[in-house]
Design a protein around this motif. Structure first.
Motif, PDB file in Angstrom:
ATOM      1  N   ARG A 277     -12.493  -1.673   2.938  1.00 37.17           N
ATOM      2  CA  ARG A 277     -11.764  -1.042   1.838  1.00 37.17           C
ATOM      3  C   ARG A 277     -12.467  -1.361   0.523  1.00 37.17           C
ATOM      4  N   SER A 278     -12.594  -0.372  -0.323  1.00 38.24           N
ATOM      5  CA  SER A 278     -13.196  -0.575  -1.643  1.00 38.24           C
ATOM      6  C   SER A 278     -12.114  -1.068  -2.601  1.00 38.24           C
ATOM      7  N   GLY A 279     -12.468  -2.079  -3.409  1.00 31.46           N
ATOM      8  CA  GLY A 279     -11.483  -2.632  -4.335  1.00 31.46           C
ATOM      9  C   GLY A 279     -10.615  -3.652  -3.633  1.00 31.46           C
ATOM     10  N   ASP A 280      -9.327  -3.396  -3.579  1.00 34.81           N
ATOM     11  CA  ASP A 280      -8.390  -4.323  -2.954  1.00 34.81           C
ATOM     12  C   ASP A 280      -8.562  -4.320  -1.436  1.00 34.81           C
ATOM     13  N   PRO A 281      -8.678  -5.506  -0.792  1.00 37.84           N
ATOM     14  CA  PRO A 281      -8.911  -5.561   0.663  1.00 37.84           C
ATOM     15  C   PRO A 281      -7.724  -5.106   1.506  1.00 37.84           C
ATOM     16  N   VAL A 282      -6.535  -4.957   0.882  1.00 37.70           N
ATOM     17  CA  VAL A 282      -5.348  -4.551   1.616  1.00 37.70           C
ATOM     18  C   VAL A 282      -4.954  -3.109   1.311  1.00 37.70           C
ATOM     19  N   THR A 283      -5.045  -2.711   0.047  1.00 37.77           N
ATOM     20  CA  THR A 283      -4.570  -1.379  -0.356  1.00 37.77           C
ATOM     21  C   THR A 283      -5.678  -0.474  -0.882  1.00 37.77           C
ATOM     22  N   GLY A 284      -6.915  -0.957  -0.941  1.00 33.49           N
ATOM     23  CA  GLY A 284      -8.014  -0.154  -1.484  1.00 33.49           C
ATOM     24  C   GLY A 284      -8.354   1.046  -0.622  1.00 33.49           C
ATOM     25  N   LYS A 285      -9.217   1.920  -1.150  1.00 29.86           N
ATOM     26  CA  LYS A 285      -9.635   3.118  -0.423  1.00 29.86           C
ATOM     27  C   LYS A 285     -10.444   2.731   0.816  1.00 29.86           C
ATOM     28  N   ARG A 286     -10.082   3.361   1.937  1.00 28.08           N
ATOM     29  CA  ARG A 286     -10.774   3.080   3.188  1.00 28.08           C
ATOM     30  C   ARG A 286     -12.175   3.699   3.200  1.00 28.08           C
TER      31      ARG A 286
END
Length: 484
Positions: A94-103
């Motif tokens: 994931r880009s950015g946040d490891p939980v909610t970022g873009k896949r």
């Protein structure tokens, strides 16, 4: 069968780079795709299928080139580097946040969103060239195992002194036909069962190879080999250097799976966060494979010393029990049928998505024909004509190339050398630095760069040794020759 309007809209979202974002629900993930169902165990099965492949069979030979000190040490170092850099790569799903970022659905997409520019094209070139190479290498390995079954039965009937020459060409064609059938499985999500079967097969033949090595050591009543590997005299000093370099490539290939790590990670359900599950799966898989590799490489070397065969189960260091060798080689073939698909599915998906993007109105490319399955209550199979034609042509191409260059150890070494540094080390390190915003010239940045440079040097040496091996083999090779 034509798509409905809803299907066309959904396809439009896909071609735009993903599905329509939406809140997670019982049926859909946060990116609008159907709920992923992968677990730490399915991911581990995919990894083990990819890792414990034909590479394990060359480890006794690789250990013989390096000796009792360097051989196990290099195996351990490669396992550590693979695990560490795989964890770095998993953090970039994931880009950015490891939980909610873009896949990032593919390795290339991860590079695009973290590094961009020319590096994306370079990554794609290396990754997909490597995937094609693995398909060729696995075709060679499968045919060698099928030939070994035929020869083992011949030796059993006519004695070990009979040459029992067998052509590998018909067996490569047979393997190609099987892959044409299995390549029609639409995508990665639907081959979990094939990975499970392949993983069981990989354990089967690895265990048989290990057991035969142990029994051979007991039969010899001594441990063969030396601290420094194959002795000068058995080979020349120049050959010793080239073969030691090639051994590095063989070991690198035995640990190669980073090129499909992101694609495997994209099958995992959440919560927990995908990168946490993937790190667990990576740990389980790398520890498991390293234990097998150490045992197979070391016991194979202990059994045969300098004469360790390039392929432990088909080099006929063992002749008996012939039926056990047949089971082991049959397990190799079944495993490679699945491993071929695990490696090729990302390539298939890339080509098909790219073509669909450029020709969105083409019925040949985008439409599917529903074929009823009359037994078992299964849903109709959706036959896509473009998928049928292009995947069949791809399998035919890899089969023909394998027929022209059936050098198991050299091909394995080249693939390992060519793919190890860029795909297993360089891109994961550089993406992780960007993702975590690690300051340039900080202690962690310098440490990661030292790791990358050291692995680059190893890859260059491995490539040189493997190309030297191919050059030597080509001097005496004739295409479509009988294997003896």
């Amino acid at each position: 069968m034509k798509m409905g309007e809803t299907g066309k809209q959904q396809q439009g979202f896909e071609l735009a780079g993903g599905f329509a974002p939406q809140a997670p629900s019982k049926c859909f993930d946060d990116d609008g795709r159907l709920k992923r169902t992968g677990t730490v165990w399915t991911a581990s099965a995919h990894i083990i299928t990819a890792v414990i492949g034909s590479g394990v069979l060359s480890l006794a030979w690789a250990t013989a080139q390096l000796g009792w000190i360097a051989g196990p040490t290099v195996l351990f170092l490669f396992s550590f580097v693979t695990y560490y850099t795989s964890c770095l790569l998993a953090a970039c799903y994931r880009s950015g946040d490891p939980v909610t970022g873009k896949r990032n659905y593919t390795y290339m997409e991860a590079v695009q969103n973290n590094l961009g520019g020319f590096q994306v094209k370079l990554c794609g070139l290396i990754q997909y060239f490597n995937l094609v190479g693995v398909a060729i290498g696995y075709t060679i390995a499968a045919s060698i195992s099928m030939v070994a079954i035929k020869r083992a039965d011949c030796f059993h009937e006519k004695g070990h002194h009979n040459p029992c020459g067998v052509s590998g060409t018909p067996y490569m064609i047979l393997f190609g036909v099987l892959e044409i059938v299995f390549s029609q499985i639409p995508d990665f999500d639907q081959i979990s069962w094939l990975s499970m079967v392949a993983a069981v097969m990989s354990f089967t033949y690895s265990t048989i190879g290990l057991a035969l090595g142990v029994f051979k050591v007991v039969e010899n009543k001594k441990i063969k080999g030396s601290l420094t590997g194959i002795s000068i005299g058995t080979v020349s000093q120049t050959q010793k250097i080239w073969r030691s370099f090639q051994a590095l490539g063989d070991i690198a290939f035995a640990y190669s799976y980073s090129l499909i790590l992101i694609e495997i990670q994209d099958t995992i359900k959440s919560p927990p966060a995908e990168h946490k599950t993937m790190k667990k799966a990576t740990f389980i898989s790398v520890v498991t494979t390293t234990v097998f590799y150490m045992f197979c490489g070391c016991f194979g070397y202990a059994a045969f010393g300098d004469m360790a065969p390039g392929n432990l189960l088909t080099g006929f260091g063992f002749y008996n029990p012939f039926w056990l060798l047949d089971i082991a080689n049959a397990a190799i073939v079944i495993h490679l049928v699945g491993a071929y698909q695990v490696y090729c599915q990302p390539l298939f998906a890339f080509v098909e998505n790219t073509v669909a993007k450029y020709f969105p109105e083409s019925k040949f490319i985008n439409n599917s024909i529903e074929i009823p399955i009359p037994i078992g209550g299964y849903k109709p199979y959706k036959l896509n004509l473009f998928r049928l034609v292009w995947r069949s042509l791809f399998v035919c191409m890899t089969t023909v190339v394998a027929m022209l260059m059936p050098f198991f150890n050299d091909v394995v070494g080249i693939l390992g050398a060519f793919g190890f540094w860029p795909l297993t080390v360089y891109f994961p390190v550089e993406m992780y630095i960007v993702q975590k915003k690690i300051p340039k010239w900080s202690t962690r940045w310098v440490s990661l760069q030292i790791l990358s440079v050291a692995c680059l040097i190893i890859s260059i040496c491995a490539a040189a040794g493997s190309f030297a091996g191919v050059f030597i083999d080509l001097k005496v090779y004739k295409p479509f020759q009988t294997m003896t």
